[in-house]
Design an enzyme around this catalytic site. Structure first.
Site, PDB file in Angstrom:
ATOM      1  N   GLY A 166      40.518  51.427  51.992  1.00 17.89           N
ATOM      2  CA  GLY A 166      39.409  51.516  51.046  1.00 17.89           C
ATOM      3  C   GLY A 166      38.631  50.231  50.984  1.00 17.89           C
ATOM      4  N   PRO A 195      36.864  46.765  49.635  1.00 23.90           N
ATOM      5  CA  PRO A 195      37.481  45.674  48.892  1.00 23.90           C
ATOM      6  C   PRO A 195      37.325  45.857  47.387  1.00 23.90           C
ATOM      7  CG  PRO A 195      35.926  44.835  50.531  1.00 23.90           C
ATOM      8  CD  PRO A 195      35.784  46.312  50.516  1.00 23.90           C
ATOM      9  N   GLY A 196      38.350  45.482  46.664  1.00 25.09           N
ATOM     10  CA  GLY A 196      38.263  45.493  45.207  1.00 25.09           C
ATOM     11  C   GLY A 196      38.508  46.832  44.554  1.00 25.09           C
ATOM     12  N   THR A 197      38.953  47.819  45.326  1.00 25.41           N
ATOM     13  CA  THR A 197      39.175  49.135  44.731  1.00 25.41           C
ATOM     14  C   THR A 197      40.582  49.262  44.165  1.00 25.41           C
ATOM     15  OG1 THR A 197      39.571  49.876  46.975  1.00 25.41           O
ATOM     16  CG2 THR A 197      37.479  50.493  45.989  1.00 25.41           C
ATOM     17  N   GLY A 198      41.405  48.248  44.366  1.00 24.71           N
ATOM     18  CA  GLY A 198      42.726  48.272  43.741  1.00 24.71           C
ATOM     19  C   GLY A 198      43.861  48.584  44.688  1.00 24.71           C
ATOM     20  N   THR A 200      45.762  46.425  46.523  1.00 27.26           N
ATOM     21  CA  THR A 200      46.877  45.521  46.267  1.00 27.26           C
ATOM     22  C   THR A 200      47.550  45.890  44.952  1.00 27.26           C
ATOM     23  OG1 THR A 200      45.574  43.828  47.376  1.00 27.26           O
ATOM     24  CG2 THR A 200      47.497  43.090  46.179  1.00 27.26           C
ATOM     25  N   HIS A 220      18.203  64.533  48.238  1.00 28.64           N
ATOM     26  CA  HIS A 220      18.475  64.679  49.668  1.00 28.64           C
ATOM     27  C   HIS A 220      19.810  65.415  49.885  1.00 28.64           C
ATOM     28  CE1 HIS A 220      18.417  63.093  53.916  1.00 28.64           C
ATOM     29  NE2 HIS A 220      19.710  63.336  53.779  1.00 28.64           N
ATOM     30  N   GLU A 221      20.850  64.954  49.221  1.00 24.00           N
ATOM     31  CA  GLU A 221      22.155  65.584  49.411  1.00 24.00           C
ATOM     32  C   GLU A 221      22.166  67.008  48.867  1.00 24.00           C
ATOM     33  OE1 GLU A 221      24.212  64.327  51.358  1.00 24.00           O
ATOM     34  OE2 GLU A 221      23.294  62.341  51.461  1.00 24.00           O
ATOM     35  N   ASP A 267      20.511  62.553  60.329  1.00 24.23           N
ATOM     36  CA  ASP A 267      20.380  64.008  60.332  1.00 24.23           C
ATOM     37  C   ASP A 267      19.476  64.451  61.474  1.00 24.23           C
ATOM     38  OD1 ASP A 267      21.784  63.857  57.973  1.00 24.23           O
ATOM     39  OD2 ASP A 267      19.975  63.941  56.728  1.00 24.23           O
TER      40      ASP A 267
HETATM   41  P1  ADP Z   1      41.838  45.318  46.780  1.00 16.43           P
HETATM   42  O1  ADP Z   1      43.216  44.902  47.152  1.00 16.43           O
HETATM   43  O2  ADP Z   1      41.578  46.776  46.991  1.00 16.43           O
HETATM   44  O3  ADP Z   1      40.765  44.481  47.393  1.00 16.43           O
HETATM   45  P2  ADP Z   1      42.726  44.460  44.241  1.00 16.43           P
HETATM   46  O4  ADP Z   1      43.885  45.348  44.065  1.00 16.43           O
HETATM   47  O5  ADP Z   1      43.029  43.080  44.683  1.00 16.43           O
HETATM   48  O6  ADP Z   1      41.676  45.101  45.222  1.00 16.43           O
HETATM   49  O7  ADP Z   1      41.893  44.429  42.892  1.00 16.43           O
HETATM   50  C1  ADP Z   1      41.451  43.249  42.318  1.00 16.43           C
HETATM   51  C2  ADP Z   1      41.426  43.366  40.812  1.00 16.43           C
HETATM   52  O8  ADP Z   1      40.458  44.297  40.394  1.00 16.43           O
HETATM   53  C3  ADP Z   1      42.725  43.861  40.250  1.00 16.43           C
HETATM   54  O9  ADP Z   1      43.593  42.815  39.985  1.00 16.43           O
HETATM   55  C4  ADP Z   1      42.287  44.574  38.976  1.00 16.43           C
HETATM   56  O10 ADP Z   1      42.145  43.675  37.920  1.00 16.43           O
HETATM   57  C5  ADP Z   1      40.927  45.080  39.326  1.00 16.43           C
HETATM   58  N1  ADP Z   1      40.995  46.488  39.779  1.00 16.43           N
HETATM   59  C6  ADP Z   1      40.673  46.922  41.009  1.00 16.43           C
HETATM   60  N2  ADP Z   1      40.819  48.255  41.102  1.00 16.43           N
HETATM   61  C7  ADP Z   1      41.264  48.669  39.904  1.00 16.43           C
HETATM   62  C8  ADP Z   1      41.611  49.955  39.388  1.00 16.43           C
HETATM   63  N3  ADP Z   1      41.518  51.071  40.136  1.00 16.43           N
HETATM   64  N4  ADP Z   1      42.026  50.025  38.106  1.00 16.43           N
HETATM   65  C9  ADP Z   1      42.116  48.907  37.359  1.00 16.43           C
HETATM   66  N5  ADP Z   1      41.806  47.678  37.792  1.00 16.43           N
HETATM   67  C10 ADP Z   1      41.373  47.536  39.047  1.00 16.43           C
HETATM   68 ZN    ZN Z   2      21.205  63.625  55.118  1.00 21.95          ZN
HETATM   69 MG    MG Z   3      43.718  43.237  48.250  1.00 17.75          MG
END
Ligand code: ADP
Ligand code: ZN
Ligand code: MG
Length: 609
Positions: A196, A198-201, A203, A418-419, A495
């Site tokens: 996924g 970056p930053g989606t959680g 880790t 569009h979608e 498309d």
């Molecule tokens: P990734 O590893 O996907 O880049 P992280 O897990 O390091 O992202 O997420 C970084 C921080 O963002 C987490 O410590 C948390 O505070 C916040 N965070 C990210 N995704 C979520 C989520 N789905 N629910 C709650 N907090 C989240």
């Molecule tokens: Zn399209």
């Molecule tokens: Mg990470």
């Protein structure tokens, strides 16, 4: 903390340079001038020599102290006259019989700078990593053991990724009670790959699995494996697995797995070999361990496309779990998780904040909540209110827009229509794959939204009408844009490429154009190797080429008109669907179907081809 001190060639060069500079300096300070013997005798006779040490074939000495009060200069000369003592005595020079070795001095002038350099390096390494950089510990792995106590992350802390959580639930069950699973003969995946943006959680999720199941968590980031000295990365992997097996059941988590699969930068020592060795070791270990002992390997990446395919083969990371950007509901849930940490006013409209933050991921939202809290502190408020959040959204958005991930309101509207255009045309025509999901959550730079169609069955034959309907569906996006905005955008170029491909194949390969006839024209390049680059090696005349182009054009135009007509008929559904999409960002196929039914026109109907 980021650990980016790779063993670069520049460090070595810098080190050598520093050592040379210091060495030169010391040599200058400890300077011993070499003078001819005749000059030496002359100096003695002038009474300028204070003391000498006489060796078998060399004399070292010191001149009398200089006028400015400095210590007399050191000198050295080759001994020529063996009967020198009388002369020395005559001129009152102190002398002794053994040569003063220069060895220690030379040694010192080299060793001192080297020790100094190593000392400074050691000091900084220690400060940067907080770890002993001693050579003894280099081979040991740096994987930290997180026991459940200091890792109290649970699934409750991760929001908006319910599908991923559901899939991971099974792993948690297994880790809690491995024997129960294996007694039943159940087979678990060896490796789980979280994929996924970056930053989606990702880790966070991995930690939550450990937290939920209460097992030790060995975590290591891919970039840590790629060590500075060749062979150590592989040693680390081995070590990690040995340790993990002793602690089973447990989780091994390799964060940023792509660092192992990524080509390394320029100017680094070790290069590809090191990465490959480490990767190979990882593969060997993965093949060698038996998941029934209770070791689960998890990894995370935001670039699955650059991973070595060997990693994804069955028996390795054979389960991929998508951790996607959250939709509006998901963002609301994530916000609620992070809002628990701060004091807010009672009637805070979390849903509205979620609506203001399309495209943001968990990490952005955590950052947003923090920003809002900081703003409130600056204003000496007791509780964080909507006003702070509005400002924080602006700030965070401004930062993110630079990273060009977020789209503005006008673009969102275009993407939504569009979608919806694709989806409505697909739903209205027979022989198109059913629409399963529509989304306008921006992902990456290329795709602003998508309409997911899933075939109900494997197809081996396609009819002409089906192909035409497929083209119409592809053109539905652009048609919707034209109907609603009286203008078209670049968003349809993908498309158009696909639609043109199909139309061209229909004409040249499938003989589906009456004017061109039942002929096959696609064999342009018989062999890649024999391709001399000469253009126009076609097996048909210029006139036929023109005819083909015209037919392709005719098919596309006809289908575009068809799509437009369909959408104009269903304009109200188009508007309502787009509104729902703008509101919720995601829509299931059934939802759209019920929208269509409530508008009076039911399901697929035969439309004029
Ligand atoms: P990734 O590893 O996907 O880049 P992280 O897990 O390091 O992202 O997420 C970084 C921080 O963002 C987490 O410590 C948390 O505070 C916040 N965070 C990210 N995704 C979520 C989520 N789905 N629910 C709650 N907090 C989240
Ligand atoms: Zn399209
Ligand atoms: Mg990470």
């Amino acid at each position: 903390m980021e650990k980016h001190h790779k063993f670069s060639i520049w460090y070595v060069l810098l080190g050598v340079w520093v050592v040379l500079i210091i060495h030169n300096y010391l040599v200058a300070v400890l300077a011993v001038e070499v003078i001819p013997y005749s000059r030496f005798l002359h100096l003695v006779k002038q009474g300028k020599v204070a003391e000498v040490a006489i060796g078998t074939n060399q004399i070292q000495g010191r001149l009398v102290d200089g006028e400015k009060g400095g210590k007399g200069k050191l000198f050295r000369t080759v001994r020529v006259d063996p009967e020198i003592s009388r002369l020395l005595d005559e001129y009152n020079v102190t002398f002794k019989g053994e040569v003063e070795s220069t060895f220690l001095r030379d040694l010192f002038s080299w060793l001192f700078p080297i020790f100094l350099f190593v000392g400074v390096w050691y000091f900084f390494m220690k400060r940067m990593t907080g770890q002993q950089p001693g050579f003894m510990s280099l081979g040991k792995n740096k994987a930290r053991i997180y026991m459940e106590d200091d890792l109290n992350v649970t699934f409750d802390d991760v929001a908006g990724v319910d599908e991923a959580k559901q899939e991971l639930q099974e792993i948690v069950e297994f880790l809690k009670n491995p024997s129960r699973f294996t007694e039943l003969g159940g087979k678990l995946p060896k490796g789980v790959l979280l994929v996924g943006p970056p930053g989606t959680g990702k880790t966070l999720l991995a930690k939550a699995v450990a937290g939920e199941s209460g097992v030790p968590f060995f975590s290591m980031s891919g970039s840590e494996f790629v060590e500075m000295f060749v062979g150590l990365g592989a040693a680390r992997v081995r070590d990690l697995f040995v340790q993990a097996k002793q602690k089973a059941p447990c989780i091994i988590f390799v964060d940023e797995l792509d660092a192992l699969g990524k080509a390394r930068g320029f100017g680094t020592l070790g290069g590809h070999d090191e990465r490959e060795q480490t990767l190979n070791q990882l593969l060997v270990e993965m093949d060698g361990f038996d998941p029934t002992v209770g070791v689960i390997l998890m990894a995370a990446t935001n670039r699955p496309e650059i991973l070595d395919p060997a990693l994804l083969r069955p028996g390795r990371f054979d389960r991929n779990i998508l951790v996607d950007r959250p939709d509006k509901k998901g963002r609301e849930a994530i916000l609620r998780v992070h809002l628990k940490q701060i004091k807010t006013v009672k009637n805070l409209d979390v849903e509205r904040i979620a609506a203001m933050t399309p495209g943001m991921v968990g990490a952005d939202l955590a950052n947003l909540v923090n920003e809002a809290a900081l703003l409130a502190v600056r204003r000496r408020k007791k509780r964080v209110s909507m006003k702070e959040f509005e400002e924080a959204v602006e700030r965070v958005m401004a930062g993110l827009e630079k990273k060009n991930r977020l789209i503005n309101e006008k673009e969102r509207r275009i993407v939504a229509y569009h979608e919806m255009g694709h989806a409505l045309v697909a739903l209205s025509l027979p022989g198109t794959d059913p629409v399963r999901k529509i989304s306008i959550i921006p992902r990456g730079i290329a795709a602003l939204g998508y309409t997911m169609q899933v075939p109900t069955e494997d197809r081996f034959l396609m009819h002409k009408t089906e192909l035409e309907n497929r083209i119409a569906t592809l053109l539905g996006g652009r048609a919707a844009e034209e109907i609603v905005f009286h203008d078209i955008s670049t968003g349809a170029h993908n498309d158009l490429a696909k639609a043109t491909d199909i139309a061209r194949s229909m004409v040249k390969e499938y003989g589906m154009s009456e004017k061109v006839g039942h002929v096959y024209f696609a064999r342009e390049r018989t062999s890649r190797f024999l391709d001399t680059g000469v253009q126009g090696a076609q097996e048909y005349s210029e006139a036929t080429a023109e005819l083909i182009d015209r037919e392709v054009r005719r098919i596309i135009d006809a289908q575009y008109e068809k799509a437009k007509r369909l959408l104009e008929e269903k304009r109200d559904v188009l508007d309502r669907g787009a509104a729902v999409l703008l509101e919720k960002e995601k829509m299931e196929g059934e939802e759209l179907l019920s929208l269509l039914e409530s508008a009076g026109s039911s399901g697929p109907e035969a439309a004029g081809a």
